[in-house]
Structure formats: C-alpha cells, structure tokens
Design a protein around this motif. Structure first.
Motif, PDB file in Angstrom:
ATOM      1  N   GLU A  77      41.762  27.527  47.447  1.00 25.65           N
ATOM      2  CA  GLU A  77      40.862  28.541  46.900  1.00 25.65           C
ATOM      3  C   GLU A  77      41.651  29.683  46.248  1.00 25.65           C
ATOM      4  O   GLU A  77      41.299  30.158  45.159  1.00 25.65           O
ATOM      5  CB  GLU A  77      39.948  29.098  48.002  1.00 25.65           C
ATOM      6  CG  GLU A  77      38.984  28.086  48.606  1.00 25.65           C
ATOM      7  CD  GLU A  77      39.644  27.181  49.658  1.00 25.65           C
ATOM      8  OE1 GLU A  77      39.047  26.130  49.963  1.00 25.65           O
ATOM      9  OE2 GLU A  77      40.733  27.510  50.160  1.00 25.65           O
ATOM     10  N   GLU A  80      43.123  28.469  42.992  1.00 23.05           N
ATOM     11  CA  GLU A  80      42.120  28.477  41.922  1.00 23.05           C
ATOM     12  C   GLU A  80      41.913  29.899  41.382  1.00 23.05           C
ATOM     13  O   GLU A  80      41.872  30.124  40.169  1.00 23.05           O
ATOM     14  CB  GLU A  80      40.791  27.917  42.423  1.00 23.05           C
ATOM     15  CG  GLU A  80      39.711  27.899  41.352  1.00 23.05           C
ATOM     16  CD  GLU A  80      38.380  27.353  41.857  1.00 23.05           C
ATOM     17  OE1 GLU A  80      37.496  27.148  41.010  1.00 23.05           O
ATOM     18  OE2 GLU A  80      38.220  27.163  43.078  1.00 23.05           O
ATOM     19  N   SER A  81      41.797  30.863  42.286  1.00 26.98           N
ATOM     20  CA  SER A  81      41.619  32.258  41.876  1.00 26.98           C
ATOM     21  C   SER A  81      42.815  32.742  41.066  1.00 26.98           C
ATOM     22  O   SER A  81      42.663  33.494  40.091  1.00 26.98           O
ATOM     23  CB  SER A  81      41.429  33.155  43.097  1.00 26.98           C
ATOM     24  OG  SER A  81      40.237  32.835  43.760  1.00 26.98           O
ATOM     25  N   LYS A  85      42.700  34.188  37.295  1.00 23.43           N
ATOM     26  CA  LYS A  85      43.203  35.536  37.026  1.00 23.43           C
ATOM     27  C   LYS A  85      44.306  35.501  35.967  1.00 23.43           C
ATOM     28  O   LYS A  85      44.329  36.330  35.048  1.00 23.43           O
ATOM     29  CB  LYS A  85      43.721  36.166  38.322  1.00 23.43           C
ATOM     30  CG  LYS A  85      44.328  37.525  38.164  1.00 23.43           C
ATOM     31  CD  LYS A  85      43.279  38.573  37.878  1.00 23.43           C
ATOM     32  CE  LYS A  85      43.900  39.955  37.925  1.00 23.43           C
ATOM     33  NZ  LYS A  85      42.945  41.010  37.662  1.00 23.43           N
TER      34      LYS A  85
END
Length: 109
Positions: A77, A80-81, A85
């Motif tokens: 997770e 992915e962030s 970004k």
C-alpha cells in the motif's frame, strides 16, 4: 560523541551500570566502556588509537566505505502511494525518497 574526528554512539548499559560507546563508520568494531563522560573520552581515545594502529599494521582503511545503495522494504500500500506521489510530483521514486531523506536529516528529525 566525537573523538579525534570519529563519531561514537553512547548508550547506557544497566546490566553493568556503565556507559558503552561504539564508533560508527569504522571498518570494524571499536567499543569502549566508562562510568562518566571524562572516562568515555579517555577509554574511547584508547580504543580508537588501538583500532587505528591495527588498521595501519594490516594496511586497511579504518573507515567504512558506502555504496550509496540500500534496500527498503515497505508495504504494498505504501509502495502504491509512493508511486502515485512520485508521478504527481514529476519525480522518480528514487528522487522522491532521496529528497525526503535529505529533508529529514537537514531538519534534524
């Protein structure tokens, strides 16, 4: 603590009721113990001098060399962030991480 230009990390060891110093960024182990600050300086200098003498005798560099590479394990997770970004910032993941680490260190966090 800095001794003769070399950095050492100091921690209290409750089992022996003494402070333990360990030089970092050396190409081997060099630690020392004392019950007070002046003792840490004295014992640290002795330990460092012995370490440097052994390096000289063995013909090796006393300082650890760094490649500039390290692996970081993060959750899928967070990965992915990070990708999102970085893309939104117009940067590579690597550059975003380098910027973040640099800012953290510069701000003393």
């Amino acid at each position: 603590m800095k001794i003769d230009g070399y950095d050492a990390v100091i921690q209290y060891d409750p089992e022996i009721d003494m402070f333990r110093g360990e030089f970092i960024n050396l190409n081997g182990g060099a630690d020392f113990y004392a019950s007070d600050i002046s003792g840490l300086h004295k014992e640290g200098k002795l330990s460092l001098d012995m370490f440097l003498k052994m390096c000289l005798e063995d013909g090796v560099s006393p300082q650890k060399q760094y490649s500039g590479k390290f692996n970081v394990r993060i959750s899928p997770e967070l990965h992915e962030s990070l990708v999102l970004k970085a893309a939104a910032s117009g940067k590579s993941i690597n550059q975003l991480v380098v910027d973040s680490i640099s800012n953290t260190i510069a701000n003393g966090q």
